[in-house]
Write a protein that holds these residues in place. Structure first.
Motif, PDB file in Angstrom:
ATOM      1  N   PRO A 263       0.808  -1.225   0.000  1.00  9.32           N
ATOM      2  CA  PRO A 263       0.000   0.000   0.000  1.00  9.32           C
ATOM      3  C   PRO A 263       0.838   1.270   0.000  1.00  9.32           C
ATOM      4  CG  PRO A 263      -0.961  -1.601   1.481  1.00  9.32           C
ATOM      5  CD  PRO A 263       0.351  -2.185   1.024  1.00  9.32           C
ATOM      6  N   GLU A 264       1.957   1.239   0.721  1.00 11.12           N
ATOM      7  CA  GLU A 264       2.787   2.444   0.774  1.00 11.12           C
ATOM      8  C   GLU A 264       3.471   2.734  -0.551  1.00 11.12           C
ATOM      9  OE1 GLU A 264       4.989  -0.963   2.896  1.00 11.12           O
ATOM     10  OE2 GLU A 264       2.934  -0.167   2.753  1.00 11.12           O
ATOM     11  N   ALA A 265       3.628   1.702  -1.400  1.00 13.22           N
ATOM     12  CA  ALA A 265       4.220   1.928  -2.727  1.00 13.22           C
ATOM     13  C   ALA A 265       3.275   2.738  -3.610  1.00 13.22           C
ATOM     14  CB  ALA A 265       4.559   0.595  -3.389  1.00 13.22           C
ATOM     15  N   PHE A 266       1.971   2.498  -3.488  1.00 12.30           N
ATOM     16  CA  PHE A 266       0.995   3.325  -4.191  1.00 12.30           C
ATOM     17  C   PHE A 266       1.160   4.787  -3.789  1.00 12.30           C
ATOM     18  CE2 PHE A 266      -1.443  -0.730  -4.405  1.00 12.30           C
ATOM     19  CZ  PHE A 266      -1.766  -0.727  -5.752  1.00 12.30           C
ATOM     20  N   VAL A 267       1.274   5.015  -2.491  1.00  7.81           N
ATOM     21  CA  VAL A 267       1.343   6.381  -1.981  1.00  7.81           C
ATOM     22  C   VAL A 267       2.617   7.078  -2.432  1.00  7.81           C
ATOM     23  CG1 VAL A 267       1.362   7.791   0.113  1.00  7.81           C
ATOM     24  CG2 VAL A 267      -0.094   5.758  -0.010  1.00  7.81           C
TER      25      VAL A 267
END
Length: 437
Positions: A263-267
């Motif tokens: 999820p943090e890669a999307f952000v």
């Protein structure tokens, strides 16, 4: 056997542990069906989101989309981690206030907020109202006038981007019940109304393109579109948003066939896209807000069930029944959501059969996992369904007059009930006798 269970979650007896506590012990102490949350996973994901923004050196807010799972205890954990929340109803707002959540860090969403809900938000000094339609602008204006108050607002827009996900959870396309449409000029018209109201402080623009999204491209396109709108509105109305809110919808892994980015890669990609686009358009870098719900609550949740009877018909897939079902998790019936389950006493046991993992509710569609790959089981065994932390308990019902399960938080080897199991008495508490005279 599931690839989602790690060796670190297996104790000396070979049992699944959650937050350092034996799942069989949890089932015995609190009974089943039981919703269990590993609190450390909630905290870790919030911290990973925050670190992305800090590494990129941008102003931000990580806002937990609490429709995924809203209880007093959950709001308390989110507050302890310094995150914000969004609420979408008076009930969620009331729960957050009962948890003493800082009202300034609450955003109020929803496509049909009532006058009473808006008044409740203003009376309790909610930080931001996310405007969704013209009727809401009028109602909020009346509430603010009545209370001689002002409030920060954002406008939710539909950017015309359709996420590659189930049609029920797509929200960013033009044909959506949410937000102000760009293509027809509704968003521009709404902006002018808001800017003309000195009680509304228009801090930013918001878009949410869907849920359980695996592809990065949609988020990048939405981020670029939001910056382009900001540049357009600066040129046309001398207004530049302080905040760009890209919503949430970051996909998580439910089964071995799911391969989402972290999820943090999307952000990280979203922030970098906004940075570059803002530079290209000559804009001051805005604060970036996100609204993850599923990606914070989902992987932290487990549902424990006890195996009951089974139905074997020659030539057909067997039905294995558990003591819960669509009353505590309607997602498989509602939009064919998929999950994995493991035997709590031996999560790495070799699978020996494929069954329909069925619930106890009087509906043929009450199937929790249509093709569940499991080892041999017997009545009384405990199964743990994985990644059930989002939209399970929050969408639970009393169908067939069954009580909703208890919710237990587990952290550092200790467990605690944070929502009591509903009793039969709870089911009739609001009923009134009928006297036809």
């Amino acid at each position: 056997m599931s690839e989602q269970v790690s060796n670190q979650q297996i104790n000396d007896e070979g049992h699944l542990t959650i937050g350092g506590v034996d799942a069989l012990a949890l089932a015995k102490q609190y009974q089943t069906p039981l919703a269990v949350y590993d609190v450390s996973k909630i905290r870790d994901q919030i911290r990973r989101f925050k670190s992305v923004f800090e590494d990129n050196g941008v102003d931000y807010a990580v806002t937990y989309a609490s429709k995924a799972f809203a209880t007093i205890a959950m709001y308390q954990v989110v507050d302890q981690e310094g995150a914000h929340i969004d609420v979408v109803s008076g009930g969620e707002l009331y729960t957050a206030l009962q948890a003493n959540f800082p009202a300034a860090n609450i955003s109020f969403h929803g496509n049909n907020k009532s006058y009473d809900e808006l008044e409740m938000a203003i009376e309790n000094h909610v930080g931001t109202i996310v405007l969704d339609n013209f009727h809401e602008i009028e109602q909020l204006s009346d509430v603010l006038e009545k209370h001689d108050a002002s409030v920060q607002v954002m406008m939710r827009i539909t950017p015309g981007i359709s996420a590659h996900t189930h049609e029920y959870i797509q929200t960013g396309q033009e044909d959506s019940k949410f937000g102000f449409d760009l293509k027809t000029g509704l968003a521009d018209k709404a902006l002018q109304q808001v800017l003309a109201n000195n009680r509304m402080n228009m801090i930013g623009i918001h878009a949410h393109i869907g849920s359980q999204i695996f592809e990065l491209n949609g988020f990048q396109m939405a981020a670029e579109k939001l910056v382009d709108i900001a540049a357009e509105w600066r040129a046309k109305y001398d207004y530049q948003p302080q905040v760009i809110n890209v919503g949430g919808g970051f996909g998580i892994r439910y089964t071995k066939d799911d391969n989402p980015l972290a999820p943090e890669a999307f952000v990280d990609a979203i922030v970098k896209t906004i940075k570059q686009r803002a530079t290209d358009k000559g804009l001051t870098m805005p604060a970036v807000w996100i609204e993850p719900g599923r990606s914070i609550a989902g992987p932290a949740g487990y549902t424990l069930y006890t195996v009951g009877g089974r139905k074997d018909v020659e030539g057909l897939t067997s039905y294995l029944t558990v003591d819960g079902g669509m009353g505590d998790n309607i997602r498989p019936a509602l939009y064919q959501a998929e999950y994995e389950a493991v035997l709590a006493s031996d999560p790495f046991a070799k699978t020996t059969e494929t069954v329909h993992l069925a619930g106890k509710y009087c509906e043929s569609g009450d199937i929790l996992i249509d093709q569940a790959h499991l080892p041999a089981t017997k009545p009384g065994d405990v199964l743990a369904m994985l990644d059930t932390g989002a939209y399970g308990y929050s969408m639970a019902s009393n169908y067939n007059r069954n009580g909703r399960p208890a919710v237990v938080f587990v952290e550092n080897g200790k467990s605690q009930v944070v929502v009591k199991r509903e009793t039969y008495a709870d089911l009739t508490r609001l009923d009134q006798a009928y006297d036809p005279e």
